[in-house]
Design a protein around this motif. Sequence first.
Motif, mmCIF file in Angstrom:
data_model
loop_
_atom_site.group_PDB
_atom_site.id
_atom_site.type_symbol
_atom_site.label_atom_id
_atom_site.label_comp_id
_atom_site.label_asym_id
_atom_site.label_seq_id
_atom_site.Cartn_x
_atom_site.Cartn_y
_atom_site.Cartn_z
ATOM 1 N N ARG A 267 0.951 -1.192 0.033
ATOM 2 C CA ARG A 267 -0.056 0.172 0.045
ATOM 3 C C ARG A 267 0.888 1.248 -0.001
ATOM 4 N N THR A 268 1.898 1.312 0.510
ATOM 5 C CA THR A 268 2.843 2.506 0.758
ATOM 6 C C THR A 268 4.314 1.986 0.221
ATOM 7 N N ALA A 269 4.826 3.354 -0.185
ATOM 8 C CA ALA A 269 6.158 3.097 -0.809
ATOM 9 C C ALA A 269 7.430 2.904 0.396
ATOM 10 N N PRO A 270 8.039 1.622 0.195
ATOM 11 C CA PRO A 270 9.049 1.222 1.327
ATOM 12 C C PRO A 270 10.248 2.410 1.331
ATOM 13 N N LEU A 271 10.692 2.584 2.271
ATOM 14 C CA LEU A 271 11.903 3.446 2.464
ATOM 15 C C LEU A 271 13.202 2.654 2.989
ATOM 16 N N LYS B 74 0.383 -12.002 2.070
ATOM 17 C CA LYS B 74 0.364 -10.737 1.363
ATOM 18 C C LYS B 74 0.851 -10.610 0.029
ATOM 19 N N TYR B 75 1.957 -11.330 -0.292
ATOM 20 C CA TYR B 75 2.814 -11.311 -1.309
ATOM 21 C C TYR B 75 3.141 -10.057 -1.901
ATOM 22 N N GLY B 76 3.739 -9.169 -0.894
ATOM 23 C CA GLY B 76 3.863 -7.726 -1.162
ATOM 24 C C GLY B 76 5.455 -7.718 -1.709
ATOM 25 N N ILE B 77 5.658 -6.430 -1.989
ATOM 26 C CA ILE B 77 7.171 -6.274 -2.541
ATOM 27 C C ILE B 77 8.277 -6.778 -1.554
ATOM 28 N N GLU C 146 1.464 9.993 2.934
ATOM 29 C CA GLU C 146 2.332 8.712 2.682
ATOM 30 C C GLU C 146 2.400 8.792 1.293
ATOM 31 N N VAL C 147 3.513 8.233 0.519
ATOM 32 C CA VAL C 147 3.504 8.055 -0.852
ATOM 33 C C VAL C 147 2.886 6.671 -1.175
ATOM 34 N N GLU D 184 8.765 -0.192 -10.965
ATOM 35 C CA GLU D 184 9.414 0.600 -11.896
ATOM 36 C C GLU D 184 9.407 1.915 -11.417
ATOM 37 N N LEU D 185 8.191 2.434 -11.017
ATOM 38 C CA LEU D 185 8.006 3.766 -10.507
ATOM 39 C C LEU D 185 8.636 3.971 -9.343
ATOM 40 N N TRP D 186 8.628 2.896 -8.337
ATOM 41 C CA TRP D 186 9.316 2.935 -7.048
ATOM 42 C C TRP D 186 10.909 3.348 -7.417
ATOM 43 N N ARG D 187 11.374 2.632 -8.335
ATOM 44 C CA ARG D 187 12.883 2.754 -8.678
ATOM 45 C C ARG D 187 13.219 4.206 -8.848
#
Length: 381
Positions: free
Chosen positions: A136-140, A166-169, A312-313, A319-322
């Motif tokens: 849900r939120t971009a990791p830092l 969850k199979y999240g990133i 929160e982002v 690709e966008l996160w990168r």
Amino acid sequence: MPNDRTPYPFSRSPGVLSQVALISAVEGNSAPGAARRPALAPEVLRFRELLAKVGSGEHTSTGLTRAEAREATDLMLLGPVSDAQLGAFLIAHRIRRPSPLELAGMLDSYRAHGPVLRTPGQRPLCFGVPYDGRSRTAPLLPLLALLLAAAGQPVVLHGGAPMPVKYGISLAELFAALGIDWRQLSLADLQQRLESQGLALTHQPCHFPAAERLLPIREAIGKRPPVASLELLWTPHQGEHLLVSGFVHPPTEARAWEALAHAGETDLLTVKGLEGSTDLPTSRAGITARGRDGVITRLLVHPRDHGLCGPEVPWQNLELWREQALAALQGEGPLAESLLWNLGVYLWLAERCDSLPAGLDQARALLAARCGEKLRQDLAP
């Protein structure tokens, strides 16, 4: 799920542990007809005894001692127990909730059988975040780790491949998107990188394959088992460190404090981070607690007091996160303020500076000098 090492006479449907399997797993050998049953290995019989302790119901369940919890975890990782027994134990333990003493015993097993990293003469930050990732939120955390390591603060991380429920990133996928693939390195290579560049990530499929045995069972039961809580409390680092553990629910935090005290952790930080992680939010106060030698102190940090409050982002895709992550390492883009906030707070909590404002000033200097980006380039092939 087939298990070639153990007779499996129970009926199986794909992804489901049948009621017959659950009943059979806890049934004793004293029932009529016991002599007609096939002989079972001593380890299987012993695991069945441990299973009976956690799965006997609200009024008769006795729980496990620390030694028994360690023994049960040892058998789950390395023993010849069946998939039915594994599934029965994990779901029964989830329903009853593991006690802090049981979690300490499980930690004993992970410490004995998992990978080991060391930092003689240095005290790393060791982060424990959910293995099933973020959605849900971009990791830092990968960016934070790079900047902390660039500042001379060692960081030890651990995680796995995409994982139920969850199979999240995952952390490994995020680092790989930045050009840093920990999955290709041996444990000796990780130790060398930790010593030379202050950062390492153990990847469960490569560096702790015994724990991979539990993944199909976790998928089958469809709920996070106590092993998921264990992953937030364990670290592959052995020696003096500050253990940083994410949580969601207050009872989980209190159980973590007690379990880690039993396990001998003398310096810990619990963080109510985004999606159970250790990423501090910018949309609300950061709820943390510091435990030193058994004394717990609640600590609230307010980004608005430092002009850094904002939404929160959201997570969209890798690709966008990168793109956002590479910009943030240079102090730019939508992740920049959240990264600045987290870096400043953790520099302060790691005692790299005397105050939170000083930590934020140091964070600004590190970002302006592009220290995290330089380390990223050094670690990338």
